[in-house]
Design a protein around this motif. Structure first.
Motif, short mmCIF file in Angstrom:
data_model
loop_
_atom_site.label_atom_id
_atom_site.label_comp_id
_atom_site.label_asym_id
_atom_site.label_seq_id
_atom_site.Cartn_x
_atom_site.Cartn_y
_atom_site.Cartn_z
N LEU A 51 0.82 -1.21 0.00
CA LEU A 51 0.00 0.00 0.00
C LEU A 51 0.86 1.26 0.00
N ALA A 52 1.98 1.23 0.70
CA ALA A 52 2.88 2.38 0.72
C ALA A 52 3.48 2.61 -0.67
N LEU A 53 3.83 1.54 -1.36
CA LEU A 53 4.36 1.67 -2.72
C LEU A 53 3.32 2.25 -3.67
N LEU A 54 2.08 1.79 -3.56
CA LEU A 54 1.02 2.32 -4.41
C LEU A 54 0.78 3.80 -4.14
N ALA A 55 0.79 4.18 -2.89
CA ALA A 55 0.56 5.58 -2.53
C ALA A 55 1.69 6.48 -3.02
N ALA A 56 2.90 5.95 -3.06
CA ALA A 56 4.07 6.75 -3.46
C ALA A 56 4.23 6.83 -4.98
N ARG A 57 3.50 6.03 -5.72
CA ARG A 57 3.59 5.95 -7.15
C ARG A 57 3.23 7.30 -7.79
N ASP A 114 -7.80 3.49 -12.36
CA ASP A 114 -8.57 2.28 -12.07
C ASP A 114 -8.65 1.43 -13.34
N THR A 115 -9.23 0.26 -13.24
CA THR A 115 -9.44 -0.62 -14.39
C THR A 115 -10.89 -1.06 -14.38
N ASN A 141 4.90 0.02 -11.81
CA ASN A 141 5.38 -1.06 -10.94
C ASN A 141 4.37 -1.45 -9.88
N SER A 142 3.10 -1.18 -10.11
CA SER A 142 2.07 -1.54 -9.14
C SER A 142 1.73 -3.03 -9.26
N PHE A 143 1.07 -3.54 -8.24
CA PHE A 143 0.59 -4.91 -8.21
C PHE A 143 1.70 -5.94 -8.41
N PHE A 144 2.87 -5.66 -7.86
CA PHE A 144 3.99 -6.60 -7.80
C PHE A 144 4.50 -7.05 -9.16
N SER A 145 4.36 -6.18 -10.17
CA SER A 145 4.89 -6.50 -11.49
C SER A 145 5.25 -5.20 -12.20
N HIS A 158 -5.32 8.18 -17.82
CA HIS A 158 -4.91 6.77 -17.87
C HIS A 158 -5.81 6.02 -18.83
N LEU A 159 -5.20 5.30 -19.77
CA LEU A 159 -5.96 4.53 -20.76
C LEU A 159 -5.93 3.04 -20.47
N GLY A 160 -4.76 2.52 -20.14
CA GLY A 160 -4.59 1.08 -19.93
C GLY A 160 -3.12 0.74 -19.92
N HIS A 161 -2.78 -0.41 -20.51
CA HIS A 161 -1.39 -0.87 -20.52
C HIS A 161 -1.03 -1.45 -21.88
N VAL A 162 0.26 -1.52 -22.16
CA VAL A 162 0.77 -2.08 -23.42
C VAL A 162 1.57 -3.33 -23.09
N PHE A 163 1.31 -4.39 -23.85
CA PHE A 163 1.98 -5.68 -23.64
C PHE A 163 2.62 -6.13 -24.94
N ASP A 164 3.56 -7.04 -24.84
CA ASP A 164 4.30 -7.54 -26.00
C ASP A 164 3.73 -8.84 -26.55
#
Length: 154
Positions: free
Chosen positions: A11-17, A52-53, A109-113, A126-132
């Motif tokens: 939670l601290a990492l998410l808040a600091a993001r 959010d998602t 780097n949220s959600f451990f990834s 925020h739109l979403g994410h890009v994957f390979d």
């Protein structure tokens, strides 16, 4: 580390993001938080301004097949051409490329990834994410929240 300590650290990492989408001066189109809340639906606000998602398979844009352009639901900037959309099977509208200069990316780097977050280059929404794991010719999958988009048929 026990579960409580792990959760507290997460939670601290998410808040600091850093939140690029929350009115940073680096984006040309800016509104106050109260103006964003008036302009957007609660769901669009949660995604575009709070990163959010939306739930998978809930957006009608996931099944949109017409020719047209997908715009940012926040500032109306053109983002994706429907010719670059594909069915990824993930439950979110997916594209193999964005329009030139329409989006920006940053490491998330949220959600451990580590993922690549995608945002509107005009308002920072925020739109979403890009994957390979997308199709040729780019090999990219721009996995985008439908509520962050507005479709304009041509």
């Amino acid at each position: 580390m026990n579960r409580r300590a792990l959760l507290t650290s997460a939670l601290a990492l998410l808040a600091a993001r850093p939140a690029l989408a929350k009115g940073s001066a680096q984006f040309p189109f800016q509104l106050s938080d109260s103006e964003w809340r008036v302009r957007l639906s609660p769901a669009a606000y949660a995604v575009l301004r709070e990163e959010d998602t939306e739930r998978a398979f809930t957006s009608p844009l996931n099944d949109e097949k017409r020719a047209g352009i997908y715009h940012c639901a926040g500032c109306d900037q053109a983002l994706y051409d429907a010719r670059h959309k594909f069915d990824s099977g993930t439950g979110w509208p997916s594209f193999w490329q964005a329009l030139p200069g329409a989006v920006g990316n940053r490491e998330d780097n949220s959600f451990f990834s580590t993922r690549i977050e995608e945002h509107c280059s005009n308002c920072g929404g925020h739109l979403g994410h890009v994957f390979d794991d997308g199709p040729a010719p780019t090999g990219k999958r721009h996995c985008i929240n439908g509520v962050a988009l507005r479709f304009v048929a041509t």
